[in-house]
Write an enzyme that holds these catalytic residues in place. Structure first.
Site, PDB file in Angstrom:
ATOM      1  NE  ARG A   1      -4.027  -1.609  -0.023  1.00 20.86           N
ATOM      2  CZ  ARG A   1      -4.384  -2.879  -0.614  1.00 20.86           C
ATOM      3  NH1 ARG A   1      -3.055  -3.232  -1.271  1.00 20.86           N
ATOM      4  NH2 ARG A   1      -5.204  -3.782  -0.612  1.00 20.86           N
TER       5      ARG A   1
ATOM      6  CD  GLU B   1      -3.384   2.700  -5.754  1.00 19.15           C
ATOM      7  OE1 GLU B   1      -4.197   1.882  -6.202  1.00 19.15           O
ATOM      8  OE2 GLU B   1      -2.357   2.301  -5.031  1.00 19.15           O
TER       9      GLU B   1
ATOM     10  CG  HIS C   1      -3.373  -1.433  -6.897  1.00 20.17           C
ATOM     11  ND1 HIS C   1      -3.585  -0.611  -5.944  1.00 20.17           N
ATOM     12  CD2 HIS C   1      -3.260  -2.570  -6.686  1.00 20.17           C
ATOM     13  CE1 HIS C   1      -3.901  -1.561  -4.917  1.00 20.17           C
ATOM     14  NE2 HIS C   1      -3.447  -2.612  -5.454  1.00 20.17           N
TER      15      HIS C   1
END
Length: 343
Positions: free
Chosen positions: A254, A282, A301
């Site tokens: 993360r 993000e 991602h």
């Protein structure tokens, strides 16, 4: 009469609870057919809102929920509407977004496909470690510009993977899989995880070190720490500044585990390199300097399960459902007492 207790002859009444997009991605027609072989599965559409009259009608009789990304929260109100619910089989990784304390108080059994989702993340990580060691990305950029071969006999001795040192931050499911995939290579592996003893590390075939030492000694550090209150900003400026010149930081966990500002400063200065499948925030703002920095590779991602890898998640969930229905229990249970250490 069909028994309503897991064991021989038991066919659980089940429903799918996740977003429409998640269901379309993870549960293809053949997977749904396989689920119907072992349980009485509620017909589509899937339950993406558990407050509707249809959802409440289905919940009243379900034994098991097959959940996924976008599953509504299973709070006390939902559980009151689902008095028979005894198990949740999650087709993704973390269950934090929908499994609540009320579920644990009820004694609902929970399974997760985190082990299946760990595999592609580990594969992505291994690929990036090996590419980073050969400096493939930057050398490919240089080749595109020059369009002539350089003198390969003058390659810097810092290039290559032979006897390089890779640090794994956290022996999570993914971290352990990365360690396993690195074993065939001539690479020294260091590990930092406060919940792993030196003896456990030795069984994994790695050297257990302190956090500062991990960053100071490694050519590449790969972050596999779940984002918890205690790990937010864990990889701070002092650790990043301690990395050897030219070292690589890989983050597939993360973004908020890493101090984004400190990392940006080090990468822009050319001190270190970074492969980031996650960032904080993000995605990064469109004008963020890392987008155009040659020392950084940012991917959207994508390391987790995508495309044909979704089938692996469905297959694991299917196997878990079959085992639970037979009375054998889950192979991949989520334990309440382990929640503090899980993503």
């Amino acid at each position: 009469m069909t028994p309503r207790t897991p064991g021989p002859g038991f066919r659980p009444r089940a429903a799918v609870a996740m977003s429409q997009d998640a269901a379309a991605a993870v549960l293809d027609p053949s997977s749904l057919d396989a689920f119907r072989q072992i349980c009485d599965l509620a017909p589509p559409p899937v339950l993406d809102d558990l407050s509707t009259p249809r959802a409440r009608s289905l919940l009243a009789d379900v034994d098991l929920l097959v959940t996924g990304w976008g599953c509504p929260v299973l709070d006390e109100e939902v559980l009151r509407a689902a008095p028979r619910l005894r198990a949740v089989v999650h087709t993704a990784g973390s269950v934090r977004g929908h499994v609540t304390e009320a579920c644990w108080e009820r004694g609902i059994e929970v399974s997760s496909a985190a082990a299946a989702n760990a595999l592609p993340v580990a594969e992505y990580t291994i690929a990036m470690i090996l590419l980073a060691g050969k400096r493939v990305l930057e050398r490919a950029r240089g080749f595109r510009v020059s369009r002539t071969r350089d003198n390969w006999l003058r390659t810097a001795r810092s290039t290559g993977n032979y006897r390089s040192t890779v640090g794994i931050l956290s022996a999570s499911l993914i971290g352990r899989r990365v360690i396993e995939l690195l074993r065939p290579h001539d690479i020294e592996i260091l590990l930092h995880d406060p919940y792993v003893s030196a003896a456990d590390a030795a069984e994994l075939g790695v050297e257990h070190v302190g956090l500062p030492e991990l960053f100071a000694r490694c050519d590449t550090v790969s972050v596999h720490t779940p984002l918890l209150p205690t790990t937010r900003g864990l990889v701070g400026r002092s650790l990043i500044d301690a990395m050897p010149a030219g070292a690589m930081l890989i983050n597939t966990s993360r973004g908020a585990v890493v101090d984004q500002a400190a990392l940006t400063d080090a990468v822009l200065a050319g001190r270190i390199r970074a492969v980031l499948d996650v960032t904080d925030p993000e995605a990064l703002p469109a004008d963020h300097p890392l987008w155009d920095c040659e020392n950084a590779l940012i991917t959207p991602h994508l390391a987790g399960s995508e495309g044909n890898e979704w089938r692996r998640l469905a297959d694991l969930a299917l196997a878990e459902t079959a085992r639970w229905a037979s009375g054998s229990g889950f192979v991949h249970p989520v334990r309440r007492e382990r929640l503090a250490f899980l993503a």
